[in-house]
Design a protein around this motif. Sequence first.
Motif, mmCIF file in Angstrom:
data_model
loop_
_atom_site.group_PDB
_atom_site.id
_atom_site.type_symbol
_atom_site.label_atom_id
_atom_site.label_comp_id
_atom_site.label_asym_id
_atom_site.label_seq_id
_atom_site.Cartn_x
_atom_site.Cartn_y
_atom_site.Cartn_z
ATOM 1 N N GLN A 138 -18.785 1.790 24.542
ATOM 2 C CA GLN A 138 -17.505 2.203 25.081
ATOM 3 C C GLN A 138 -17.679 2.596 26.544
ATOM 4 O O GLN A 138 -18.557 3.375 26.882
ATOM 5 C CB GLN A 138 -16.959 3.383 24.284
ATOM 6 C CG GLN A 138 -15.612 3.858 24.754
ATOM 7 C CD GLN A 138 -15.098 5.042 23.943
ATOM 8 O OE1 GLN A 138 -15.760 5.487 23.011
ATOM 9 N NE2 GLN A 138 -13.949 5.544 24.301
ATOM 10 N N VAL A 139 -16.802 2.062 27.386
ATOM 11 C CA VAL A 139 -16.890 2.349 28.808
ATOM 12 C C VAL A 139 -16.125 3.630 29.121
ATOM 13 O O VAL A 139 -15.008 3.836 28.646
ATOM 14 C CB VAL A 139 -16.304 1.193 29.633
ATOM 15 C CG1 VAL A 139 -16.336 1.521 31.117
ATOM 16 C CG2 VAL A 139 -17.074 -0.100 29.353
ATOM 17 N N GLN A 140 -16.756 4.496 29.913
ATOM 18 C CA GLN A 140 -16.084 5.717 30.362
ATOM 19 C C GLN A 140 -16.376 5.943 31.836
ATOM 20 O O GLN A 140 -17.518 5.775 32.287
ATOM 21 C CB GLN A 140 -16.572 6.929 29.568
ATOM 22 C CG GLN A 140 -15.937 7.087 28.204
ATOM 23 C CD GLN A 140 -16.194 8.461 27.609
ATOM 24 O OE1 GLN A 140 -17.337 8.911 27.588
ATOM 25 N NE2 GLN A 140 -15.162 9.108 27.139
ATOM 26 N N LEU A 141 -15.331 6.318 32.559
ATOM 27 C CA LEU A 141 -15.461 6.797 33.930
ATOM 28 C C LEU A 141 -14.852 8.192 33.946
ATOM 29 O O LEU A 141 -13.671 8.350 33.616
ATOM 30 C CB LEU A 141 -14.718 5.898 34.915
ATOM 31 C CG LEU A 141 -15.144 4.431 35.008
ATOM 32 C CD1 LEU A 141 -14.255 3.688 36.005
ATOM 33 C CD2 LEU A 141 -16.600 4.311 35.409
ATOM 34 N N VAL A 142 -15.644 9.181 34.318
ATOM 35 C CA VAL A 142 -15.181 10.562 34.276
ATOM 36 C C VAL A 142 -15.320 11.167 35.666
ATOM 37 O O VAL A 142 -16.429 11.225 36.209
ATOM 38 C CB VAL A 142 -15.974 11.397 33.254
ATOM 39 C CG1 VAL A 142 -15.442 12.821 33.215
ATOM 40 C CG2 VAL A 142 -15.895 10.756 31.867
ATOM 41 N N CYS A 200 -17.808 10.619 40.159
ATOM 42 C CA CYS A 200 -17.347 9.787 39.044
ATOM 43 C C CYS A 200 -18.574 9.291 38.308
ATOM 44 O O CYS A 200 -19.360 8.513 38.859
ATOM 45 C CB CYS A 200 -16.513 8.621 39.547
ATOM 46 S SG CYS A 200 -16.132 7.386 38.279
ATOM 47 N N ALA A 259 -20.224 7.161 35.372
ATOM 48 C CA ALA A 259 -19.917 5.995 34.554
ATOM 49 C C ALA A 259 -20.893 5.864 33.399
ATOM 50 O O ALA A 259 -22.080 6.178 33.535
ATOM 51 C CB ALA A 259 -19.970 4.730 35.413
ATOM 52 N N SER A 260 -20.388 5.387 32.280
ATOM 53 C CA SER A 260 -21.237 5.084 31.141
ATOM 54 C C SER A 260 -20.687 3.843 30.446
ATOM 55 O O SER A 260 -19.494 3.540 30.548
ATOM 56 C CB SER A 260 -21.299 6.254 30.164
ATOM 57 O OG SER A 260 -20.022 6.577 29.684
ATOM 58 N N TYR A 267 -12.314 -1.102 35.105
ATOM 59 C CA TYR A 267 -12.127 0.122 34.344
ATOM 60 C C TYR A 267 -11.654 1.249 35.261
ATOM 61 O O TYR A 267 -12.026 1.286 36.445
ATOM 62 C CB TYR A 267 -13.455 0.536 33.674
ATOM 63 C CG TYR A 267 -14.057 -0.557 32.830
ATOM 64 C CD1 TYR A 267 -15.069 -1.367 33.345
ATOM 65 C CD2 TYR A 267 -13.598 -0.808 31.539
ATOM 66 C CE1 TYR A 267 -15.613 -2.386 32.585
ATOM 67 C CE2 TYR A 267 -14.137 -1.841 30.775
ATOM 68 C CZ TYR A 267 -15.144 -2.617 31.309
ATOM 69 O OH TYR A 267 -15.679 -3.643 30.560
ATOM 70 N N GLY A 317 -10.915 5.613 35.632
ATOM 71 C CA GLY A 317 -11.073 6.962 35.146
ATOM 72 C C GLY A 317 -9.714 7.590 34.900
ATOM 73 O O GLY A 317 -8.667 6.991 35.157
ATOM 74 N N GLN A 318 -9.735 8.832 34.434
ATOM 75 C CA GLN A 318 -8.494 9.515 34.063
ATOM 76 C C GLN A 318 -7.839 10.211 35.236
ATOM 77 O O GLN A 318 -6.676 10.619 35.148
ATOM 78 C CB GLN A 318 -8.772 10.544 32.951
ATOM 79 C CG GLN A 318 -9.324 11.877 33.422
ATOM 80 C CD GLN A 318 -10.767 11.818 33.880
ATOM 81 O OE1 GLN A 318 -11.458 10.818 33.703
ATOM 82 N NE2 GLN A 318 -11.240 12.912 34.473
#
Length: 115
Positions: free
Chosen positions: A1-5, A22, A24-25, A104, A106-107
């Motif tokens: 699962q891709v996440q940008l935080v 930021c 990333a994973s 992708y 981020g939030q």
Amino acid sequence: QVQLVEFGGGLVQAGGSLRLSCAASGIRFSIYTMEWYRQAPGKQRELVARITSGGTTNYVNSVRGRFTITRDNAKNTVYLQMNSLKPDDTAVYYCHAFWGSANYWGQGTQVTVSS
């Protein structure tokens, strides 16, 4: 699962500084172009800064000389150092990653600059 935080937003007085991060994973970070966008209330989202996989950077005219985008591929993180902040910089800042057709978001993190 891709996440940008995103991290690092907040309230700052005009002339102050903030550094956004930021993390990333779920992606092979080093090959992605990384970007920071922002969206102010009632305005369209705009590209603020970009850094390619090779380290080439670009900035929107309004932030050139004040903002610096960097990346640390070992930490899968992109940064946006923001200096000499102005009230017009107030917006939600978003991290964006793209490579080919993959992209992708981020939030977002709120940056508020008081006059």
